[in-house]
Design a protein around this motif. Sequence first.
Motif, PDB file in Angstrom:
ATOM      1  N   THR A   1       0.959 -10.798  -1.743  1.00 24.03           N
ATOM      2  CA  THR A   1       1.844 -11.728  -1.053  1.00 24.03           C
ATOM      3  C   THR A   1       2.487 -12.663  -2.069  1.00 24.03           C
ATOM      4  O   THR A   1       2.001 -12.782  -3.207  1.00 24.03           O
TER       5      THR A   1
ATOM      6  N   ARG B   1       9.282  -4.928  -0.669  1.00 23.75           N
ATOM      7  CA  ARG B   1       8.481  -5.695   0.294  1.00 23.75           C
ATOM      8  C   ARG B   1       8.035  -4.769   1.418  1.00 23.75           C
ATOM      9  O   ARG B   1       8.845  -4.026   1.985  1.00 23.75           O
TER      10      ARG B   1
ATOM     11  N   ASP C   1       4.462  -8.032   4.486  1.00 22.00           N
ATOM     12  CA  ASP C   1       5.024  -9.097   3.649  1.00 22.00           C
ATOM     13  C   ASP C   1       4.349  -9.184   2.277  1.00 22.00           C
ATOM     14  O   ASP C   1       4.227 -10.272   1.700  1.00 22.00           O
ATOM     15  N   ARG C   2       3.938  -8.048   1.785  1.00 20.00           N
ATOM     16  CA  ARG C   2       3.412  -7.975   0.415  1.00 20.00           C
ATOM     17  C   ARG C   2       4.474  -7.336  -0.480  1.00 20.00           C
ATOM     18  O   ARG C   2       5.292  -6.532  -0.027  1.00 20.00           O
TER      19      ARG C   2
END
Length: 348
Positions: free
Chosen positions: A34, A64, A68-69
């Motif tokens: 993240t 991405r 959401d990493r």
Amino acid sequence: MEIAKLAISGWFSRALAVAARLRIADVLGDGALTHTEVAARTETDPDVMLRLLQMLTVPGVVQRDEEDRFRLGESFAELRADHPLSQRHFAILAAELYDDAFGELEYTVRTGKSGFRKLFGEPLYDYLEHHPETADLFDKGMVDLARPVGMELARQHDFTGAGTVVDVGGGSGGLLPGILLSNPEARGVVADRASVCERGKAELGSTIPPAVPGAAEIATRISFQPCDFFAEVPAGGDRYLLKNVLHDWTFDNCVRILRTVADAMRRTAEDRPAGAAPPRLLVLEPLIEQDIDGWRAMFQMIACDEGMLGLDEQRMREALDAAGFEVAGVDRIATGHKVLDCLLRTGQ
């Protein structure tokens, strides 16, 4: 939109340089994190890091996922410092120092003079002598560019019987490891300015990535010989290399450098028994032959020897002829460099 995209492209090169300085590629490694995790590991502001990572998704530097990493884009693996063909230092050099010099593009276009000299008050190599941190970055950036060239050259050129390979203007020795890896009986000599050789000796261990097989042993076969290639280079080589050197200089200065190399090769031949294989010179240059090469010529006009307009193959042949060489063959390697295989002209 095309105008807008081109106009802001410099912002993305600066973002790439910041990512390289923060070692974001190494932080991500083969995994995904993240933005807060990346910020924690790089000691940066998490909110701003999010925006930087978002910006880097546009050219694909990072990707991405649905959680959401962020992970490193496959095409940008060479941004990692531990990659055997890492381009990390060159990314910083090009997006910072070189981009600063390009700010004087209009001056160069109007006058034909060096924008780098106007901005910094002195030529590139003098500037490096006076700014050690930048010189260190420059050396490492040149190693980044040289590594793949050395590996490709070793694949395509026969170095059989070449016990000593002299890399003239070879910086920190980035070209030689790929050649020596494929030729275990050969040794390499880097001939460059005294300050460059001093830094090269100190950094040789990091110049050859640990991932390269036998890195430590290869390092023992590389030595550094301080010289001024306008005056003299060491004799005793079986192969002399000039990679990305001549394109930094005007035609007349190219001939001066080539004559110095020719003199070293002549002394080498005179010291050898009759019938011994003659020394050869390999000139490796990304020559200016198509429109797509124009950006490279423009950089040379901004940052290098004033009056430099770029060399095509014909002009390179003329310089070699003026210095007493004959071209025995021409090849092209995968990095885009033309390789001119040269011998001293008979009777020289």
